[in-house]
Design a protein around this motif. Structure first.
Motif, PDB file in Angstrom:
ATOM      1  N   CYS A 192       0.012   3.019   3.680  1.00 23.50           N
ATOM      2  CA  CYS A 192       0.427   2.460   4.981  1.00 23.50           C
ATOM      3  C   CYS A 192       1.496   1.376   4.843  1.00 23.50           C
ATOM      4  N   CYS A 206       0.838  -1.196   0.000  1.00 17.98           N
ATOM      5  CA  CYS A 206       0.000   0.000   0.000  1.00 17.98           C
ATOM      6  C   CYS A 206       0.879   1.255   0.000  1.00 17.98           C
ATOM      7  N   TYR A 245      -7.084   2.777   1.443  1.00 16.95           N
ATOM      8  CA  TYR A 245      -6.529   3.063   0.108  1.00 16.95           C
ATOM      9  C   TYR A 245      -7.205   2.219  -0.978  1.00 16.95           C
ATOM     10  N   CYS A 248      -6.194  -1.777  -0.309  1.00 15.52           N
ATOM     11  CA  CYS A 248      -5.331  -2.241   0.773  1.00 15.52           C
ATOM     12  C   CYS A 248      -6.160  -3.100   1.724  1.00 15.52           C
ATOM     13  N   CYS A 270      -5.876  -0.454   5.291  1.00 12.30           N
ATOM     14  CA  CYS A 270      -6.415   0.905   5.377  1.00 12.30           C
ATOM     15  C   CYS A 270      -7.418   1.142   4.249  1.00 12.30           C
TER      16      CYS A 270
HETATM   17 ZN   LIG Z   1      -2.933   0.721   3.378  1.00 11.87          ZN
END
Ligand SMILES: [Zn+2]
Ligand SMILES: [Zn+2]
Length: 300
Positions: free
Chosen positions: A239, A236, A277, A272, A275
């Protein structure tokens, strides 16, 4: 060469060697490491080990003598966690397959393979799935003395093994299925015994779908394992967690005749596992227009 910072700025998933030198415990008693270990070694420099004495058949069998405790993902997750709990390892893998008549074309068989990796150090679960029409899944009801050569050819016997069980188990103690049948004499004896234990006098003979007795399925597992290993290479950009990949799809592929949106997939949404994303990308199969048969306007 692109730096990590370039990749972050461009919003592209990163490639970091997060799993190099790490060990993953694979919960299997059917030799799936033969298919799963190579892509994890080649793409992630990871070692896949199989713990001894783990009874994965307790989580369901293809012959139905043990029911699966949940759907494919839930069951694979339970197996992976069982491998982690038994060994104290931090990264676990398990796979689960389902085979049967194709939903759209019931005369043909199709299959699904799912593989999941649980990483307790990052508290993530990454899964990949594959559906395939390439399977030898088939079954036949046989009376003693009857061997259907066309069926045996279709399932790839004897390279692919067979299982036999009573077609209609009699009340009381059901006769356990005979699995891994690879010899003709063994098959004939199994049909006799299973037909005898069946209320209708017939044996149900099926392709053995266990990976170590089914080279076609082993190939499918290798393919889905390759997808998972590739997904774990993608990190990602927000993160840095590994496992960026397909999370959903968006419909709207334009019709080749009227260019209006159809219900076919236009974009893949990659995201992701940790998170929020996400990034939308065009279909990875390269299809840019839908056949008008799939258009509600041109083919109502
Ligand atoms: Zn992420
Ligand atoms: Zn149209």
């Amino acid at each position: 060469m692109k730096t990590v910072e370039d990749a972050i700025r461009s919003g592209e998933p990163l490639r970091i060697r997060s799993y190099a030198g790490k060990i993953a415990v694979l919960a299997t008693m059917h030799g799936k490491d033969e298919a799963i270990a190579p892509p994890f070694r080649e793409r992630l420099e990871m070692t896949v080990v199989v713990p001894e004495g783990l009874d994965t058949d307790a989580f369901g069998t293809f012959t139905g003598d043990v029911e699966r405790p949940g759907n494919m993902l839930e069951t694979a997750r339970m197996k992976a966690n069982a491998g982690l709990d038994a060994t104290g390892a931090e990264i676990g893998i398990a796979s689960e397959g389902a085979y049967g008549p194709d939903a759209a074309m019931p005369f043909f068989a199709s299959g699904s393979e799912l593989i999941v990796l649980i990483d307790r150090t990052r508290d993530i679960e990454v899964a990949e799935m594959l559906t395939t029409p390439r399977t030898n899944f088939a079954s036949v009801k046989l009376s003693p003395g009857a061997l259907k050569p066309a069926f045996l050819e279709r399932v790839g016997f004897p390279e692919h093994a067979l299982v036999a069980q009573p077609n209609e188990p009699k009340d009381g103690e059901p006769e356990p299925p005979r699995k891994g049948i690879r010899g003709k004499a063994e098959l004939i004896a199994a049909i006799d015994a299973m037909a005898d234990a069946s209320a209708d006098g017939k044996a149900l003979v099926q392709a053995d779908m266990r990976a170590h007795r089914n080279p076609t399925r082993m190939h499918a597992i290798a393919e889905v394992a390759g997808r998972l290993a590739s997904r774990l290479q993608r990190h990602c950009p927000d993160c840095r967690t590994p496992g960026v990949g397909l999370v959903s799809t968006r419909p709207g592929l334009p019709c080749s005749l009227c260019t209006g949106p159809t219900r076919m997939m236009l974009e893949e949404v990659h995201g992701c596992v940790k998170c929020d994303y996400t990034q939308s990308i065009r279909r990875s199969d390269g299809l840019r227009y839908a056949d008008p048969v799939n258009c509600d306007f041109c083919n109502p």
